[in-house]
Design an enzyme around this catalytic site. Sequence first.
Site, PDB file in Angstrom:
ATOM      1  N   SER A  90       0.791  -1.144  -0.073  1.00 61.70           N
ATOM      2  CA  SER A  90      -0.011   0.076  -0.085  1.00 61.70           C
ATOM      3  C   SER A  90       0.999   1.134   0.122  1.00 61.70           C
ATOM      4  O   SER A  90       1.850   1.435  -0.828  1.00 61.70           O
ATOM      5  CB  SER A  90      -0.946  -0.013   1.217  1.00 61.70           C
ATOM      6  N   GLU A 148      -9.241  -5.283  -4.291  1.00 63.61           N
ATOM      7  CA  GLU A 148      -8.802  -4.328  -3.246  1.00 63.61           C
ATOM      8  C   GLU A 148      -9.604  -3.444  -2.598  1.00 63.61           C
ATOM      9  O   GLU A 148      -9.361  -3.441  -1.372  1.00 63.61           O
ATOM     10  CB  GLU A 148      -7.772  -3.389  -3.958  1.00 63.61           C
ATOM     11  N   HIS A 206      -7.817  -5.690  -0.230  1.00 66.46           N
ATOM     12  CA  HIS A 206      -6.523  -4.807   0.072  1.00 66.46           C
ATOM     13  C   HIS A 206      -6.036  -5.384   1.397  1.00 66.46           C
ATOM     14  O   HIS A 206      -6.789  -5.576   2.482  1.00 66.46           O
ATOM     15  CB  HIS A 206      -6.986  -3.370   0.485  1.00 66.46           C
TER      16      HIS A 206
END
Length: 514
Positions: free
Chosen positions: A196, A324, A420
Site C-alpha cells: 500500500s 482491493e 486490500h
Amino acid sequence: MTTAGPCHPVAEAPVVRTAAGAVRGRMEGDLAVFRGIPFAESPVGQGRFGAPKPAQAWDGVRATNAFGPPPPQDASFQSESGELEVPTGDNWLTINVWTPDADAEARRPVMVWIYGGAYKLGHAGSPGYDAQHLARAGDLVVVTFNYRVGIEGFARIDGAPANRGLLDQVAALEWVQENITAFGGDPGQVTVFGESAGAGSIASLLAMPSARGLFRRAIAQSVPGTFFSDELARDIATEIAAEAGLPATAAALSTVAPQSLTSASQVLGARMRQYEGRWGQAASTVTPFSPVVDGEVLPCTPWQALQAGAARDVELLVGHNRDEWRLFLVMGGEVGKIDEKQAAWALRTFGPGPDSERAYGVAFPDASPSELYERVQTDWLFSRPSLNLAEAQISGGGQAHVYELTWSAPGYGGLLGACHGLDVPLLFGTYQADLGQLLFADSGVPAEAEALGVHLRSSWTAFARTGDPGWPTYDTASRQTQVLDVEPQVQPYPEEVSRQLWKGYDFPALPLLN
C-alpha cells in the site's frame, strides 16, 4: 553460553557495534533480534520538519529490546480490539533487525520492510510486522523501521523539504548500507518490500536520485496511484494548517504539539469531499497525504521515471489483490448499499476518461452498481498503478515479475474476497494481529491460508536471494503472471478487461484544479 540449570543453556545476548555505538539485542529462539536502534536524530525541536540527520554516537552498550515510539499519526492507529500498546516519546526514527547470525562474515541477503497506512499512520512495531517467520523462511536478515507520516512526513509546507517521510526512508536505507554487515547481512543484496503506502514509497524510491544504489531489488505490493502535484499538496497543507489556526510554514507549525496537528488533519480528512471542485480525485480519497512530485526530492512520477530507465538495474516484483476496494466497502458498511447514482459518480470520478461510465458498463455488462463502484476504485487506486509500474519498468529497459492475489479472506462470512491488505498477514504469518484480526475474524486460520503464506514467504525470500521468485518475468506479449490462490499457477494476466480500459493512461500527478 550462560546457563539456567544444568540442562537448559541460554544464549548470551548478542552485541553488535554500529557506526554510532554498540547495541545489545536478545536471542529469540534461533534469531538475534534488535529493536529500537536510532538511525537518525529525533526530528523535534530545531529538527522539526527538517531532513533527517544521522544519529549521534553514544558510549557504552545500548540495550535494544523494545520498539521505538511510533511517529505522530491519525488516531485510527489501533487494533480491532482497541488501542495498541505502544511506547511513547519523540525518538520516532528507529530501526529493527532480525538476523539468524550477527556475524560480519555471514553476508546473508537483506529484506527491508516499509509499512503502509495511507501515508498518515503506521508503525514498524505493529504486531502484524513481526518478521521472525520471514527471517527463518529465507535464512536472511529482515529490517523494519519507522518513518514520519501525516503532517510531519508529507505535508508540503514552506521552509521544509518535501517528502520528509521518503527522506527518512532513504536515511534508513543508508543506515543499512553502513551497518548491516555487522548484523550478518550483505549490503549488496538489499531488497526493499512494502504494501500500500509502503509500495507507493518504494515506487517513489525507484524514481528518487537520492535512493540510487541503496537497494538491488524491490517488491511493491498494491501500489497506490496517488501522487500529488506540488500545487495541490501546498493547497491541501494550507487548509490543514488553517484548521490549526496557523500558516502552512515550518516555523509556525513547529510551535504546535504534533498531536494537535494530527487532529487538524483528521478534521480536514473527514470533509475532503467538500473540496472536490478544487482537488478533484484527491478529495475523494481516504487521506490528505501522498508523495509530492516536487521536482527535487521526487523529480517526476514513478511511471515517468521508470519509462526513462531510472531503475532499469533494479529487479522488480510487483502485483496487487483482485478485490482491493472490497476492504473499504466492508469497513464502511457499504456492502449491498451502493446504488446506480453512486456507481455513476465513482465511474465519472475515477475512470480513465470522460466516457468511463459507458465504457465500464459495456466491458462489464453483468456487473451490479456495487460491483462497478468497487471495480473502478480497485482499478484506479491499486491494480492499474501496480501493473503500469511493471510495464514502465520493462519499457525503460528493466525487468519485472507480476502477481495477482485471488485467494479470498475467510472473515466476515467471506465478504472480503481477495481484499486490500490480505497479503500482509499471509506474508508475515501474523494472522491474528492488526488487520489479520478482521480478515480472519471468527474463522481461525484455514490450512490453505497457512500453505499460501508458506508459498508467499518462499517466493519473496527466493526473489531477495536470487531475483527469481519462481515464475517467469512479465512481458507485453504473453503477460505471464503468478496467480496466488489455493493452487498458485502462472497464466496470462487475469484482469485483461480492465487493462484494456486503462490502456494509455499514465497516472499523472494529481493537479490543483482551480
